[in-house]
Design an enzyme around this catalytic site. Sequence first.
Site, mmCIF file in Angstrom:
data_model
loop_
_atom_site.group_PDB
_atom_site.id
_atom_site.type_symbol
_atom_site.label_atom_id
_atom_site.label_comp_id
_atom_site.label_asym_id
_atom_site.label_seq_id
_atom_site.Cartn_x
_atom_site.Cartn_y
_atom_site.Cartn_z
ATOM 1 N N HIS A 78 10.481 -11.648 2.846
ATOM 2 C CA HIS A 78 11.434 -10.653 2.341
ATOM 3 C C HIS A 78 12.088 -9.953 3.529
ATOM 4 O O HIS A 78 11.414 -9.281 4.298
ATOM 5 C CB HIS A 78 10.714 -9.612 1.470
ATOM 6 C CG HIS A 78 10.222 -10.157 0.164
ATOM 7 N ND1 HIS A 78 11.071 -10.579 -0.822
ATOM 8 C CD2 HIS A 78 8.973 -10.361 -0.302
ATOM 9 C CE1 HIS A 78 10.358 -11.005 -1.860
ATOM 10 N NE2 HIS A 78 9.086 -10.897 -1.567
ATOM 11 N N TYR A 88 13.108 -1.136 -6.106
ATOM 12 C CA TYR A 88 12.454 0.152 -6.386
ATOM 13 C C TYR A 88 13.500 1.010 -7.096
ATOM 14 O O TYR A 88 14.599 1.213 -6.570
ATOM 15 C CB TYR A 88 12.042 0.853 -5.092
ATOM 16 C CG TYR A 88 10.904 0.206 -4.340
ATOM 17 C CD1 TYR A 88 11.114 -0.904 -3.530
ATOM 18 C CD2 TYR A 88 9.612 0.726 -4.420
ATOM 19 C CE1 TYR A 88 10.064 -1.492 -2.826
ATOM 20 C CE2 TYR A 88 8.564 0.142 -3.712
ATOM 21 C CZ TYR A 88 8.798 -0.963 -2.917
ATOM 22 O OH TYR A 88 7.766 -1.535 -2.225
ATOM 23 N N PRO A 146 0.777 3.261 -4.106
ATOM 24 C CA PRO A 146 1.301 1.943 -3.736
ATOM 25 C C PRO A 146 2.817 1.888 -3.523
ATOM 26 O O PRO A 146 3.352 0.860 -3.161
ATOM 27 C CB PRO A 146 0.879 1.049 -4.897
ATOM 28 C CG PRO A 146 0.515 1.950 -5.997
ATOM 29 C CD PRO A 146 0.134 3.256 -5.414
ATOM 30 N N LYS A 187 1.468 0.027 1.302
ATOM 31 C CA LYS A 187 0.703 0.235 2.535
ATOM 32 C C LYS A 187 -0.802 0.024 2.396
ATOM 33 O O LYS A 187 -1.499 -0.131 3.390
ATOM 34 C CB LYS A 187 0.955 1.665 3.054
ATOM 35 C CG LYS A 187 2.377 1.865 3.561
ATOM 36 C CD LYS A 187 2.619 1.136 4.876
ATOM 37 C CE LYS A 187 4.081 0.834 5.105
ATOM 38 N NZ LYS A 187 4.373 -0.599 5.055
ATOM 39 N N TYR A 224 8.576 0.650 6.446
ATOM 40 C CA TYR A 224 8.235 -0.313 5.409
ATOM 41 C C TYR A 224 7.653 -1.593 6.025
ATOM 42 O O TYR A 224 6.684 -2.154 5.514
ATOM 43 C CB TYR A 224 9.459 -0.648 4.564
ATOM 44 C CG TYR A 224 9.131 -1.368 3.266
ATOM 45 C CD1 TYR A 224 9.139 -2.763 3.185
ATOM 46 C CD2 TYR A 224 8.782 -0.659 2.108
ATOM 47 C CE1 TYR A 224 8.822 -3.426 2.015
ATOM 48 C CE2 TYR A 224 8.461 -1.318 0.924
ATOM 49 C CZ TYR A 224 8.483 -2.705 0.880
ATOM 50 O OH TYR A 224 8.156 -3.366 -0.292
HETATM 51 P P1 FAS Z 1 -11.330 -2.952 -2.169
HETATM 52 O O1 FAS Z 1 -11.508 -1.814 -3.150
HETATM 53 O O2 FAS Z 1 -10.302 -3.984 -2.441
HETATM 54 O O3 FAS Z 1 -12.710 -3.745 -2.027
HETATM 55 C C1 FAS Z 1 -13.939 -3.054 -1.977
HETATM 56 C C2 FAS Z 1 -15.017 -4.007 -2.446
HETATM 57 O O4 FAS Z 1 -16.287 -3.344 -2.317
HETATM 58 C C3 FAS Z 1 -14.866 -4.395 -3.911
HETATM 59 O O5 FAS Z 1 -14.940 -5.782 -4.072
HETATM 60 C C4 FAS Z 1 -16.042 -3.685 -4.598
HETATM 61 O O6 FAS Z 1 -16.562 -4.440 -5.684
HETATM 62 C C5 FAS Z 1 -17.051 -3.607 -3.479
HETATM 63 N N1 FAS Z 1 -18.022 -2.510 -3.640
HETATM 64 C C6 FAS Z 1 -17.799 -1.279 -4.159
HETATM 65 N N2 FAS Z 1 -18.944 -0.564 -4.131
HETATM 66 C C7 FAS Z 1 -19.901 -1.359 -3.565
HETATM 67 C C8 FAS Z 1 -21.275 -1.199 -3.261
HETATM 68 N N3 FAS Z 1 -21.930 -0.051 -3.530
HETATM 69 N N4 FAS Z 1 -21.944 -2.233 -2.701
HETATM 70 C C9 FAS Z 1 -21.302 -3.396 -2.416
HETATM 71 N N5 FAS Z 1 -19.995 -3.622 -2.680
HETATM 72 C C10 FAS Z 1 -19.316 -2.601 -3.254
HETATM 73 N N6 FAS Z 1 -2.029 -1.766 -2.272
HETATM 74 C C11 FAS Z 1 -0.779 -2.201 -2.015
HETATM 75 O O7 FAS Z 1 -0.421 -2.349 -0.836
HETATM 76 N N7 FAS Z 1 0.088 -2.474 -3.061
HETATM 77 C C12 FAS Z 1 -0.295 -2.343 -4.382
HETATM 78 O O8 FAS Z 1 0.479 -2.595 -5.295
HETATM 79 C C13 FAS Z 1 -1.599 -1.907 -4.684
HETATM 80 N N8 FAS Z 1 -2.018 -1.774 -5.999
HETATM 81 C C14 FAS Z 1 -3.292 -1.308 -6.250
HETATM 82 C C15 FAS Z 1 -3.781 -1.153 -7.584
HETATM 83 C C16 FAS Z 1 -5.078 -0.668 -7.821
HETATM 84 C C17 FAS Z 1 -5.586 -0.505 -9.250
HETATM 85 C C18 FAS Z 1 -5.915 -0.325 -6.741
HETATM 86 C C19 FAS Z 1 -7.320 0.225 -6.992
HETATM 87 C C20 FAS Z 1 -5.457 -0.478 -5.429
HETATM 88 C C21 FAS Z 1 -4.151 -0.980 -5.173
HETATM 89 N N9 FAS Z 1 -3.669 -1.179 -3.868
HETATM 90 C C22 FAS Z 1 -2.423 -1.619 -3.586
HETATM 91 C C23 FAS Z 1 -4.484 -0.896 -2.759
HETATM 92 C C24 FAS Z 1 -5.404 -2.063 -2.581
HETATM 93 O O9 FAS Z 1 -4.658 -3.219 -2.378
HETATM 94 C C25 FAS Z 1 -6.328 -1.705 -1.457
HETATM 95 O O10 FAS Z 1 -5.630 -1.153 -0.362
HETATM 96 C C26 FAS Z 1 -7.142 -2.885 -0.992
HETATM 97 O O11 FAS Z 1 -7.815 -3.404 -2.100
HETATM 98 C C27 FAS Z 1 -8.095 -2.387 0.089
HETATM 99 O O12 FAS Z 1 -9.033 -3.362 0.289
HETATM 100 P P2 FAS Z 1 -10.552 -2.962 0.606
HETATM 101 O O13 FAS Z 1 -10.580 -1.887 1.625
HETATM 102 O O14 FAS Z 1 -11.236 -4.257 0.860
HETATM 103 O O15 FAS Z 1 -11.108 -2.286 -0.746
HETATM 104 C C1 PHB Z 2 3.332 -5.596 -5.820
HETATM 105 O O1 PHB Z 2 3.966 -6.665 -5.718
HETATM 106 O O2 PHB Z 2 2.273 -5.496 -6.497
HETATM 107 C C2 PHB Z 2 3.823 -4.378 -5.077
HETATM 108 C C3 PHB Z 2 4.847 -4.517 -4.164
HETATM 109 C C4 PHB Z 2 5.306 -3.394 -3.490
HETATM 110 C C5 PHB Z 2 4.725 -2.161 -3.739
HETATM 111 C C6 PHB Z 2 3.678 -2.028 -4.651
HETATM 112 C C7 PHB Z 2 3.228 -3.147 -5.333
HETATM 113 O O3 PHB Z 2 5.179 -1.055 -3.075
#
Ligand code: FAS
Ligand code: PHB
Length: 394
Positions: A72, A201, A293, A297, A384
């Site tokens: 992109h 957006y 989100p 980031k 970005y």
């Molecule tokens: P994660 O939360 O992905 O992974 C943590 C892991 O630890 C999980 O697998 C969990 O099961 C495990 N865990 C938890 N407790 C534990 C314990 N006690 N013992 C062992 N394991 C345990 N970011 C974007 O950039 N764009 C988005 O659109 C976006 N949408 C999101 C939507 C949601 C609903 C959420 C919650 C986050 C979103 N994010 C988004 C942010 C997301 O992408 C995070 O930044 C990313 O998952 C971070 O990765 P980790 O740090 O690995 O944490």
């Molecule tokens: C997505 O593709 O899930 C997405 C992309 C950009 C954002 C948030 C989510 O800022």
Amino acid sequence: MKTQGAIIGAGPSGLLLGRLLDLQGIANIIIEAKSPEYVLSRIRAGVLEQGTTDLLRTAQGSDRMDREGLVHEGFALSFAGDSRRIDLKKYSGGKSVLGYGQTEVTKDLMDARIASGATQFYEAEQVTLHDIESDHPVVRFVHQGTQQRIECEYIAGCDGFHGVSRQSIPSDRIQLFERVYPFGWLGILSRTPPISHELIYSHHERGFALCSMRSDNLSRYYVQCSLDDRVEDWSDQRFWDELCCRLPAESTRQLVTGASIEKSIAPLRSFVAEPMQFGRLFLVGDAAHIVPPTGAKGLNLAASDVYTLYHLLRLRYQDRRHDVLAQYSSLCLRRIWKAERFSWWMTSLLHKFSDDPFGRKIQEAELAYYTSSEAGLSTIAENYVGLPYEPIPN
Ligand code: FAS
Ligand code: PHB
């Protein structure tokens, strides 16, 4: 069991760190609370910064990303019936971002870990951390009904916002910064061609909307929703109707609707824990910080934490530099707070906070200014695509 690094969590942070350390011969064991299927079922991020894709290439887990990822070079900001393209390449000095879902990143890293034979435990229960201020911290957990004990030299808390790692730090030794937003994002995934080849957006008086994608036949859409909403309140038809209300007319003509294959509501918050380390425990990714989100980031900040910890651990083990790990938190936080600012700013700019018409007009004026000013476009673009990583001390 004994190892050098115990990694709590097999999300992108834990898997990427484990893979990088493994390739350098730094032994590590991953302990994950859920099953691989559950981890992969969570639909999250979709946009990767160049720093993240470079790190995934270093981890030798990027062939599919390089084949299937969508480059992109810009995205659109729609507001007041208008749509302005942010030319990332032009205003960031030639950089771009890659559209490649977090689910795919996680799947690639899971496959690499399995192929390497490195030790990992899924569906670990009752995970607890002990002696984290000593030289030999311990991780205890139950796996398939059997008590397990890992003695290690360092613990990477990669267990996300609700994990056990940050909770293991005494409350008087950590400071929490938080802003909870008064709305959520309702997201759907549909096997339909994206409305546009670039992200849109959209700021609208009914609320924010985002058009994204995972491939040329898998689309990801979001609408701002109330925190009182439940997924069952939103039929597919209601979602599509609301999305159309919030997009410019010329965009909606390209919209192909279809059945949702995933539908979920995510709350939005800004959150930072300082410091990100305590004794031999290092917090990584969502365990240490959360961003709304809107700035894409979250996953990318997790990757820059992994980059920093990986290089500091390499200096510790390969160059016997025991001093450098003390810099982990300050190195990470400098870049984290800048990304927190950008994510907060994008969220404040694009979402509906009230019915106050003045607030909406100010948002529209700010969008009009930033998208018609070279300085404004550069500010948006360089944030970005991702600000530079902090240099690792030599
Ligand atoms: P994660 O939360 O992905 O992974 C943590 C892991 O630890 C999980 O697998 C969990 O099961 C495990 N865990 C938890 N407790 C534990 C314990 N006690 N013992 C062992 N394991 C345990 N970011 C974007 O950039 N764009 C988005 O659109 C976006 N949408 C999101 C939507 C949601 C609903 C959420 C919650 C986050 C979103 N994010 C988004 C942010 C997301 O992408 C995070 O930044 C990313 O998952 C971070 O990765 P980790 O740090 O690995 O944490
Ligand atoms: C997505 O593709 O899930 C997405 C992309 C950009 C954002 C948030 C989510 O800022």
